[in-house]
Scaffold this motif. Structure first.
Motif, PDB file in Angstrom:
ATOM      1  N   MET A   1       2.306   4.689  -9.820  1.00 38.43           N
ATOM      2  CA  MET A   1       2.317   5.714  -8.759  1.00 38.43           C
ATOM      3  C   MET A   1       1.096   5.559  -7.845  1.00 38.43           C
ATOM      4  SD  MET A   1       4.089   8.248  -7.603  1.00 38.43           S
ATOM      5  CE  MET A   1       3.970   9.728  -6.623  1.00 38.43           C
ATOM      6  N   LEU A   2      -0.067   5.273  -8.458  1.00 42.34           N
ATOM      7  CA  LEU A   2      -1.290   5.111  -7.661  1.00 42.34           C
ATOM      8  C   LEU A   2      -1.168   3.916  -6.719  1.00 42.34           C
ATOM      9  CD1 LEU A   2      -4.165   5.956  -7.011  1.00 42.34           C
ATOM     10  CD2 LEU A   2      -4.941   4.542  -8.928  1.00 42.34           C
ATOM     11  N   ASN A   3      -0.629   2.806  -7.237  1.00 50.15           N
ATOM     12  CA  ASN A   3      -0.443   1.619  -6.394  1.00 50.15           C
ATOM     13  C   ASN A   3       0.489   1.912  -5.225  1.00 50.15           C
ATOM     14  OD1 ASN A   3      -2.127   0.088  -8.003  1.00 50.15           O
ATOM     15  ND2 ASN A   3      -0.458  -0.633  -9.307  1.00 50.15           N
ATOM     16  N   TYR A   4       1.536   2.684  -5.508  1.00 49.20           N
ATOM     17  CA  TYR A   4       2.479   3.028  -4.447  1.00 49.20           C
ATOM     18  C   TYR A   4       1.802   3.873  -3.365  1.00 49.20           C
ATOM     19  CZ  TYR A   4       6.238   5.398  -2.023  1.00 49.20           C
ATOM     20  OH  TYR A   4       7.051   5.915  -1.048  1.00 49.20           O
ATOM     21  N   LEU A   5       1.012   4.864  -3.791  1.00 51.95           N
ATOM     22  CA  LEU A   5       0.329   5.720  -2.820  1.00 51.95           C
ATOM     23  C   LEU A   5      -0.666   4.927  -1.983  1.00 51.95           C
ATOM     24  CD1 LEU A   5      -0.288   8.977  -4.892  1.00 51.95           C
ATOM     25  CD2 LEU A   5       1.365   8.625  -3.054  1.00 51.95           C
ATOM     26  N   LEU A   6      -1.368   3.991  -2.621  1.00 49.48           N
ATOM     27  CA  LEU A   6      -2.309   3.159  -1.873  1.00 49.48           C
ATOM     28  C   LEU A   6      -1.568   2.297  -0.849  1.00 49.48           C
ATOM     29  CD1 LEU A   6      -4.761   2.041  -4.701  1.00 49.48           C
ATOM     30  CD2 LEU A   6      -5.172   3.732  -2.902  1.00 49.48           C
ATOM     31  N   ARG A   7      -0.429   1.757  -1.253  1.00 51.51           N
ATOM     32  CA  ARG A   7       0.362   0.944  -0.327  1.00 51.51           C
ATOM     33  C   ARG A   7       0.884   1.789   0.838  1.00 51.51           C
ATOM     34  NH1 ARG A   7       3.236  -1.067  -3.849  1.00 51.51           N
ATOM     35  NH2 ARG A   7       5.195   0.088  -3.635  1.00 51.51           N
ATOM     36  N   ARG A   8       1.318   3.007   0.522  1.00 49.87           N
ATOM     37  CA  ARG A   8       1.812   3.897   1.589  1.00 49.87           C
ATOM     38  C   ARG A   8       0.681   4.323   2.522  1.00 49.87           C
ATOM     39  NH1 ARG A   8       4.320   5.083   4.082  1.00 49.87           N
ATOM     40  NH2 ARG A   8       5.218   7.163   3.965  1.00 49.87           N
ATOM     41  N   LEU A   9      -0.511   4.495   1.977  1.00 47.51           N
ATOM     42  CA  LEU A   9      -1.651   4.814   2.833  1.00 47.51           C
ATOM     43  C   LEU A   9      -1.926   3.678   3.805  1.00 47.51           C
ATOM     44  CD1 LEU A   9      -4.133   6.515   0.333  1.00 47.51           C
ATOM     45  CD2 LEU A   9      -3.106   7.569   2.367  1.00 47.51           C
ATOM     46  N   GLY A  10      -1.824   2.442   3.314  1.00 43.77           N
ATOM     47  CA  GLY A  10      -2.005   1.293   4.193  1.00 43.77           C
ATOM     48  C   GLY A  10      -0.944   1.229   5.273  1.00 43.77           C
ATOM     49  N   GLN A  11       0.312   1.496   4.901  1.00 49.87           N
ATOM     50  CA  GLN A  11       1.394   1.500   5.888  1.00 49.87           C
ATOM     51  C   GLN A  11       1.186   2.606   6.916  1.00 49.87           C
ATOM     52  OE1 GLN A  11       4.847   1.923   3.406  1.00 49.87           O
ATOM     53  NE2 GLN A  11       4.831  -0.224   2.742  1.00 49.87           N
ATOM     54  N   SER A  12       0.714   3.747   6.462  1.00 49.25           N
ATOM     55  CA  SER A  12       0.465   4.854   7.392  1.00 49.25           C
ATOM     56  C   SER A  12      -0.642   4.505   8.369  1.00 49.25           C
ATOM     57  CB  SER A  12       0.097   6.120   6.611  1.00 49.25           C
ATOM     58  OG  SER A  12       1.134   6.494   5.732  1.00 49.25           O
ATOM     59  N   ALA A  13      -1.682   3.834   7.868  1.00 45.59           N
ATOM     60  CA  ALA A  13      -2.782   3.429   8.743  1.00 45.59           C
ATOM     61  C   ALA A  13      -2.301   2.465   9.818  1.00 45.59           C
ATOM     62  CB  ALA A  13      -3.899   2.798   7.920  1.00 45.59           C
ATOM     63  N   VAL A  14      -1.424   1.517   9.435  1.00 52.13           N
ATOM     64  CA  VAL A  14      -0.873   0.575  10.412  1.00 52.13           C
ATOM     65  C   VAL A  14      -0.022   1.320  11.446  1.00 52.13           C
ATOM     66  CG1 VAL A  14       0.702  -1.373  10.701  1.00 52.13           C
ATOM     67  CG2 VAL A  14      -0.942  -1.371   8.827  1.00 52.13           C
ATOM     68  N   THR A  15       0.748   2.301  10.978  1.00 50.62           N
ATOM     69  CA  THR A  15       1.583   3.080  11.899  1.00 50.62           C
ATOM     70  C   THR A  15       0.739   3.805  12.931  1.00 50.62           C
ATOM     71  OG1 THR A  15       3.259   3.404  10.171  1.00 50.62           O
ATOM     72  CG2 THR A  15       3.298   4.921  12.039  1.00 50.62           C
ATOM     73  N   VAL A  16      -0.316   4.474  12.463  1.00 53.79           N
ATOM     74  CA  VAL A  16      -1.194   5.191  13.384  1.00 53.79           C
ATOM     75  C   VAL A  16      -1.851   4.223  14.364  1.00 53.79           C
ATOM     76  CG1 VAL A  16      -3.290   6.594  13.540  1.00 53.79           C
ATOM     77  CG2 VAL A  16      -1.601   7.063  11.758  1.00 53.79           C
ATOM     78  N   LEU A  17      -2.234   3.050  13.869  1.00 51.99           N
ATOM     79  CA  LEU A  17      -2.876   2.053  14.726  1.00 51.99           C
ATOM     80  C   LEU A  17      -1.925   1.594  15.833  1.00 51.99           C
ATOM     81  CD1 LEU A  17      -5.541   0.428  14.942  1.00 51.99           C
ATOM     82  CD2 LEU A  17      -4.405  -1.402  13.673  1.00 51.99           C
ATOM     83  N   LEU A  18      -0.678   1.346  15.480  1.00 57.18           N
ATOM     84  CA  LEU A  18       0.296   0.907  16.477  1.00 57.18           C
ATOM     85  C   LEU A  18       0.570   2.014  17.498  1.00 57.18           C
ATOM     86  CD1 LEU A  18       2.862  -1.039  14.249  1.00 57.18           C
ATOM     87  CD2 LEU A  18       1.230  -1.990  15.880  1.00 57.18           C
TER      88      LEU A  18
END
Length: 305
Positions: A1-18
């Motif tokens: 679950m922790l790995n998934y949340l970390l991965r989703r945080l990274g995806q969210s950061a990329v989304t905000v950046l775009l």
């Protein structure tokens, strides 16, 4: 679950950046803000000097890099129109918008989910027919049209509510109804279809054979599983309502982010527009993360690889 949340945080950061990159480029294609900041009699030399002072003469890549560095320090620039921090301007307008959007979404959930459950349980009955009519009317027209109809009926003819404004509960009722009905209709339809699918499943039939009471079947077994797609849809509705609030805020003279962005675009105050879009993207991605956590809480069988 922790790995998934970390991965989703990274995806969210990329989304905000775009999102910030896209709005950064588009806003600068609209026009030159120095025409707003300087008086009409200012010369081109004066405007060029201001561009240099603000860094607008640099390549757009350099400007974007500086913008990201400032973003990390929570510095979203200075509003050209208000001559103060753009973040403060947006936060002041964000409060009324969140009040309106959250109230409309709560209304949609409180009305849509129970009505959808009752419609599925009493299929083809009077409640189901009413729910279908409710859904069709709610999604037949955009919120701003209902806003105008509500003002004409409840404000002008009946005099129950004010035609607009902000600060009292009575000012919130009509815009909340206008904005919330559309989402309530969608939530009701999805809850109904999801409940019907679950109620027709094999384990529900087995529960009925075992003599489990109907109330327990509906609310303890069926509803828990039927809520999974509804949770996702409801989270997406928050972003949709934030966008739909623009027209409702304009009709009811509600001092929210929607009106602020329209005014800022027309006045070429792109620092405020950038700040508003950035904050909106952060809110939306945060809500998506919360929905992922709620998913795991609703259905413990969900496991993220």
């Amino acid at each position: 679950m922790l790995n998934y949340l970390l991965r989703r945080l990274g995806q969210s950061a990329v989304t905000v950046l775009l999102v910030t990159l896209i709005i950064f480029v588009i806003i600068r294609l609209i026009g030159d803000p120095t025409h707003l900041m300087l008086p009409p009699e200012a010369t081109e030399a004066d405007r060029q000097l201001l561009r240099v002072q603000m860094g607008l003469d640099r390549p757009i890549v350099v400007q974007y890099g500086m913008y990201l560095l400032d973003l990390l320090r929570a510095d979203l620039g200075v509003s050209y129109r208000f001559s103060r921090a753009a973040l403060g301007v947006v936060i002041e307008a964000l409060g009324p918008t969140l009040i309106l959007t959250t109230s409309a979404l709560l209304l949609a959930v409180v009305v849509g989910i129970p009505l959808g459950v009752l419609s599925a349980v009493h299929r083809d009955g009077p409640v189901d027919q009413f729910a279908k009519i409710f859904a069709v009317l709610g999604q037949a027209a955009p919120p701003f049209l209902f806003s105008l109809l509500y003002i004409k009926l409840f404000s002008i003819h009946l005099g129950w509510f004010p035609t607009g404004g902000y600060g009292r509960v009575s000012n919130l009722i009509l815009p909340m109804l206008a904005l919330g009905w559309y989402s309530a209709a969608g939530i009701m339809r999805l809850t109904r279809s999801s409940m019907i699918e679950v109620l027709d499943s094999e384990y529900i039939k087995l529960a009925r054979i075992k003599g489990v009471p109907q109330r327990a079947i509906v609310y303890q077994h069926a509803l828990r599983n039927a809520l999974l797609p509804v949770v996702t849809f409801t989270a997406l509705q928050f972003g949709i309502l934030m966008g739909g609030a623009v027209s409702v805020e304009f009709v009811f003279a509600w001092p929210g982010v929607g009106r602020l962005m329209l005014d800022s675009i027309s006045n070429l105050d792109y620092t405020v527009v950038q700040a508003a879009v950035t904050i909106g993207a952060l809110l939306f991605t945060t809500i998506n993360l919360i929905v992922d956590v709620i998913y795991a809480m609703i259905d413990p069988r969900i496991r993220y690889a």
